[in-house]
Design a protein around this motif. Structure first.
Motif, PDB file in Angstrom:
ATOM      1  N   ASN A   7       0.839  -1.194   0.000  1.00 38.33           N
ATOM      2  CA  ASN A   7       0.000   0.000   0.000  1.00 38.33           C
ATOM      3  C   ASN A   7       0.873   1.242   0.000  1.00 38.33           C
ATOM      4  O   ASN A   7       2.096   1.160   0.141  1.00 38.33           O
ATOM      5  N   TRP A  11       3.166  -0.646   3.940  1.00 37.55           N
ATOM      6  CA  TRP A  11       2.901  -1.762   4.843  1.00 37.55           C
ATOM      7  C   TRP A  11       3.635  -2.993   4.342  1.00 37.55           C
ATOM      8  O   TRP A  11       3.406  -3.453   3.228  1.00 37.55           O
ATOM      9  N   ARG A  15       1.882  -9.896  -0.861  1.00 42.18           N
ATOM     10  CA  ARG A  15       0.587 -10.209  -1.454  1.00 42.18           C
ATOM     11  C   ARG A  15       0.339 -11.706  -1.304  1.00 42.18           C
ATOM     12  O   ARG A  15       1.262 -12.502  -1.199  1.00 42.18           O
ATOM     13  N   ASP A  39      -4.328  -1.085  10.110  1.00 46.35           N
ATOM     14  CA  ASP A  39      -4.673  -0.475   8.825  1.00 46.35           C
ATOM     15  C   ASP A  39      -6.108  -0.781   8.442  1.00 46.35           C
ATOM     16  O   ASP A  39      -6.719  -1.728   8.960  1.00 46.35           O
ATOM     17  N   GLY A  41      -8.678  -2.073   5.622  1.00 42.09           N
ATOM     18  CA  GLY A  41      -8.730  -2.931   4.448  1.00 42.09           C
ATOM     19  C   GLY A  41     -10.062  -2.781   3.752  1.00 42.09           C
ATOM     20  O   GLY A  41     -11.056  -2.373   4.359  1.00 42.09           O
ATOM     21  N   LEU A  69      -4.788 -11.130   1.234  1.00 41.42           N
ATOM     22  CA  LEU A  69      -4.287  -9.829   0.838  1.00 41.42           C
ATOM     23  C   LEU A  69      -4.025  -9.835  -0.667  1.00 41.42           C
ATOM     24  O   LEU A  69      -3.226 -10.624  -1.164  1.00 41.42           O
ATOM     25  N   PRO A  72      -2.807  -3.245  -3.115  1.00 37.96           N
ATOM     26  CA  PRO A  72      -3.389  -1.944  -2.802  1.00 37.96           C
ATOM     27  C   PRO A  72      -4.495  -1.549  -3.774  1.00 37.96           C
ATOM     28  O   PRO A  72      -4.477  -1.937  -4.940  1.00 37.96           O
ATOM     29  N   ARG A  77      -5.683   1.829  -0.013  1.00 35.14           N
ATOM     30  CA  ARG A  77      -6.202   0.868   0.969  1.00 35.14           C
ATOM     31  C   ARG A  77      -5.713  -0.529   0.609  1.00 35.14           C
ATOM     32  O   ARG A  77      -5.466  -0.841  -0.537  1.00 35.14           O
ATOM     33  N   VAL A  78      -5.657  -1.355   1.609  1.00 33.29           N
ATOM     34  CA  VAL A  78      -5.315  -2.749   1.399  1.00 33.29           C
ATOM     35  C   VAL A  78      -6.559  -3.462   0.872  1.00 33.29           C
ATOM     36  O   VAL A  78      -7.627  -3.383   1.484  1.00 33.29           O
TER      37      VAL A  78
END
Length: 165
Positions: A7, A11, A15, A39, A41, A69, A72, A77-78
């Motif tokens: 992101n 962070w 992935r 954070d 998400g 995950l 971004p 945002r995640v």
């Protein structure tokens, strides 16, 4: 392998790993989560479940969830998927990032590329990916590729998938 930032805040999570979070709100476009590192998400409405579900069937605010995950969003945002099949796939893969890259490369060249196909069949990710792709929607390019690959799949792979040889 070094962790990659996913992101705009840097962070340091790779992935395609699973992360825990708590649903913080429902939006018309999906869910917002508070992740275990603090954070925020985002889960797009199409990534809440394996099959389309109405907002009334989304996890309620305050519920703890586990997701994958994805990377971004444009806004930093995640982005995550809560699809059970995505979580199961990532948990089954030995090296999710490398295996997903291999699948993407195979999608690009197609099942007819003998070298890419044989490398995929020899990989530890072959059976998990085929299992995952076969439950995708009928219009999915992932499902179409898996169906093409199964025609040429070695017996051992078909057997591990519970399919007739």
């Amino acid at each position: 392998m070094e962790a990659k930032a996913v992101n705009s805040h840097g962070w340091p999570l790779r992935r395609y790993v699973t992360v825990a979070g708590v649903v913080s709100s429902h939006k018309f476009y999906g869910l917002l989560l508070r992740l275990e590192n603090g954070d925020e998400g985002h889960v797009d409405s199409s990534d809440v479940a394996d099959h389309p579900v109405s907002p009334a069937d989304w996890p309620p605010v305050g519920k703890s969830v586990k997701g994958v995950l994805l990377g971004p969003t444009r806004m930093g945002r995640v982005r995550l998927s809560l699809r059970d099949s995505d979580v199961a796939l990532v948990e089954e893969l030995r090296d999710p990032e490398a295996d997903i890259e291999q699948w993407a490369a195979l999608k690009e060249v197609g099942a007819g590329n003998v070298n890419a196909r044989d490398a995929f069949f020899a990989s530890s990710g072959a059976v998990p990916f085929l299992r995952w792709a076969l439950v995708r929607p009928s219009y999915s390019s992932d499902k179409k590729l898996a169906e093409e690959l199964l025609i040429m799949a070695p017996r051992g792979i078909k057997s591990r998938l519970g399919l007739p040889e």
